[in-house]
Design an enzyme around this catalytic site. Structure first.
Site, PDB file in Angstrom:
ATOM      1  N   ARG A 117       0.843  -1.188   0.000  1.00  0.00           N
ATOM      2  CA  ARG A 117       0.000   0.000   0.000  1.00  0.00           C
ATOM      3  C   ARG A 117       0.883   1.244   0.000  1.00  0.00           C
ATOM      4  O   ARG A 117       1.895   1.290   0.703  1.00  0.00           O
ATOM      5  CB  ARG A 117      -0.893   0.019   1.245  1.00  0.00           C
ATOM      6  CG  ARG A 117      -1.901  -1.105   1.266  1.00  0.00           C
ATOM      7  CD  ARG A 117      -2.778  -1.055   2.501  1.00  0.00           C
ATOM      8  NE  ARG A 117      -2.039  -1.365   3.721  1.00  0.00           N
ATOM      9  CZ  ARG A 117      -2.602  -1.528   4.922  1.00  0.00           C
ATOM     10  NH1 ARG A 117      -3.901  -1.375   5.050  1.00  0.00           N
ATOM     11  NH2 ARG A 117      -1.876  -1.817   5.972  1.00  0.00           N
TER      12      ARG A 117
ATOM     13  N   ASP B  33       0.672   5.502   0.615  1.00  0.00           N
ATOM     14  CA  ASP B  33      -0.191   6.515   1.221  1.00  0.00           C
ATOM     15  C   ASP B  33      -0.618   7.560   0.208  1.00  0.00           C
ATOM     16  O   ASP B  33      -0.090   7.634  -0.905  1.00  0.00           O
ATOM     17  CB  ASP B  33       0.557   7.208   2.375  1.00  0.00           C
ATOM     18  CG  ASP B  33       0.794   6.286   3.560  1.00  0.00           C
ATOM     19  OD1 ASP B  33       0.031   5.304   3.709  1.00  0.00           O
ATOM     20  OD2 ASP B  33       1.734   6.548   4.334  1.00  0.00           O
TER      21      ASP B  33
ATOM     22  N   TYR C 218      12.492   1.822  -2.487  1.00  0.00           N
ATOM     23  CA  TYR C 218      11.909   3.162  -2.522  1.00  0.00           C
ATOM     24  C   TYR C 218      13.002   4.192  -2.768  1.00  0.00           C
ATOM     25  O   TYR C 218      14.169   3.982  -2.403  1.00  0.00           O
ATOM     26  CB  TYR C 218      11.237   3.509  -1.190  1.00  0.00           C
ATOM     27  CG  TYR C 218       9.905   2.851  -0.942  1.00  0.00           C
ATOM     28  CD1 TYR C 218       8.713   3.501  -1.268  1.00  0.00           C
ATOM     29  CD2 TYR C 218       9.819   1.595  -0.349  1.00  0.00           C
ATOM     30  CE1 TYR C 218       7.481   2.914  -1.009  1.00  0.00           C
ATOM     31  CE2 TYR C 218       8.598   0.993  -0.098  1.00  0.00           C
ATOM     32  CZ  TYR C 218       7.431   1.664  -0.430  1.00  0.00           C
ATOM     33  OH  TYR C 218       6.224   1.071  -0.184  1.00  0.00           O
TER      34      TYR C 218
ATOM     35  N   ARG D 228       9.133   7.257   5.113  1.00  0.00           N
ATOM     36  CA  ARG D 228       9.007   8.693   5.389  1.00  0.00           C
ATOM     37  C   ARG D 228       9.525   9.036   6.776  1.00  0.00           C
ATOM     38  O   ARG D 228      10.132  10.102   6.985  1.00  0.00           O
ATOM     39  CB  ARG D 228       7.555   9.114   5.221  1.00  0.00           C
ATOM     40  CG  ARG D 228       7.078   9.069   3.769  1.00  0.00           C
ATOM     41  CD  ARG D 228       5.572   9.185   3.664  1.00  0.00           C
ATOM     42  NE  ARG D 228       5.093  10.405   4.287  1.00  0.00           N
ATOM     43  CZ  ARG D 228       3.823  10.596   4.656  1.00  0.00           C
ATOM     44  NH1 ARG D 228       2.912   9.650   4.456  1.00  0.00           N
ATOM     45  NH2 ARG D 228       3.460  11.735   5.203  1.00  0.00           N
TER      46      ARG D 228
END
Length: 255
Positions: free
Chosen positions: A49, A51, A112, A197
Site C-alpha cells: 500500500r 499513502d 523506494y 518517510r
C-alpha cells in the site's frame, strides 16, 4: 488464470493505493477499468500500500480471470487499459503467473526512493520535497549505515499498526546528490506503514545535527515512534521496484 500486471502512477490525485470509501484510489480505478474491459467483476491485489500522495514507478498487482489470454490478447488488454485509465496511471506489462502466486506475499524485495530539491522549482511541487536547509550528507550516510541488516524498526512504524512483527531486513540505504537534488534510496524485504518517510525525516534531523548518530542508535533500540523524527511529506516518495522469485512467472504454453 492468474495474471500479474506492472503499473506506475503519479499519486497526487489519489488517496493512496488501497480502495477506501468516499476517496479516489489507484486500486479502485484499476479494478473499474479491468471490470469494464473484461466484462467480469475483477478484484486486484497489490504488492503493498502507498499513502495518499505517494508515487509508484513500479507496483505489481495480481488478478484472476476465468479465460486464458494469449500473448497478443494480453498486449491488447494493456493497450486498452492505458486508453481507459486516467492519465496519472499507466500499465506497463502483463504476464501470467502460477495459480498460487501472490503480488504481496511472494515479493522478496522492495525499493523506494525519496527526492528532495533545495531550490524552489514550480515543476517539482508534487514530485519532490522542497527543503531549503543545508544538511551534512556525509553524516546522513553514516547514520543510514545503522539501518542495514535485520532489525526491529518499531520506532519508524505508524502507531497502532496491526502487524505481527516489526522486523525488517534492510539491504541498502544511502543518500546521493543527483544533479540538483538529494536522493535517498532504500531496499528491504518488507517495510512498515509510514516507515520510509519516518526514516527520511529522522535522517534529515541527523543532517541538520539535531540528532546525533549515537542518538539514532538509541532511537532504534528504544522502539518509540515519538523519539524518531517527523515523517517527511508523502509527495517526495516513490516506490521504485518490487522483486519476485523467477519461478512464479510462467511462459505462455505452460499454463
Amino acid at each position: 488464470m492468474r495474471y500479474f500486471i506492472d503499473i506506475a502512477y503519479e499519486g497526487t490525485a489519489y488517496h493512496g493505493w488501497q480502495r477506501q470509501p468516499q476517496s479516489i484510489t489507484v486500486q479502485e480505478e484499476l479494478e473499474k477499468a479491468l471490470t469494464t474491459l473484461l466484462r467480469s467483476e475483477i478484484a486486484v491485489t497489490g504488492a503493498g500500500r502507498t499513502d495518499a500522495g505517494v508515487h509508484a514507478k513500479q507496483l505489481w498487482v495480481h488478478f484472476d480471470y476465468e479465460n486464458l489470454l494469449t500473448p497478443d490478447e494480453q498486449q491488447h488488454l494493456v493497450f486498452r487499459l492505458n486508453r481507459f485509465l486516467p492519465k496519472a496511471i499507466a500499465v506497463k506489462t502483463m504476464t501470467p503467473v502460477a495459480a498460487e502466486a501472490h503480488a504481496r506475499f511472494d515479493a522478496i524485495e522492495r525499493s523506494y526512493s525519496y527526492f528532495i530539491h533545495q531550490q524552489k522549482n514550480p515543476f517539482l511541487v508534487n514530485q519532490s520535497y522542497f527543503f531549503e536547509a543545508e544538511v551534512d550528507l556525509e553524516l546522513m550516510n553514516e547514520a543510514a549505515k545503522l539501518l542495514l541488516g535485520r532489525q526491529d524498526f518499531k520506532c519508524f512504524s505508524r502507531s497502532n499498526t496491526d502487524v505481527k512483527t516489526y522486523l525488517c531486513d534492510i539491504r541498502e540505504a544511502f543518500w546521493s546528490r543527483e544533479e540538483d537534488r538529494l536522493v535517498f534510496r532504500i531496499t528491504a524485504d518488507r517495510f512498515l506503514r509510514n516507515m520510509v518517510r519516518a526514516v527520511v525525516g529522522t535522517l534529515l534531523d541527523v543532517g541538520l545535527k539535531k540528532t546525533s548518530v549515537n542518538e539514532l542508535k538509541d532511537i532504534i533500540a528504544g522502539g518509540e515512534r515519538s523519539e524518531a523524527g517527523a515523517s517527511a511529506p508523502a509527495h517526495g516518495l516513490y516506490l521504485t521496484a518490487v522483486r519476485y522469485p523467477e519461478e512464479i512467472f510462467i511462459p505462455y504454453g505452460r499454463q
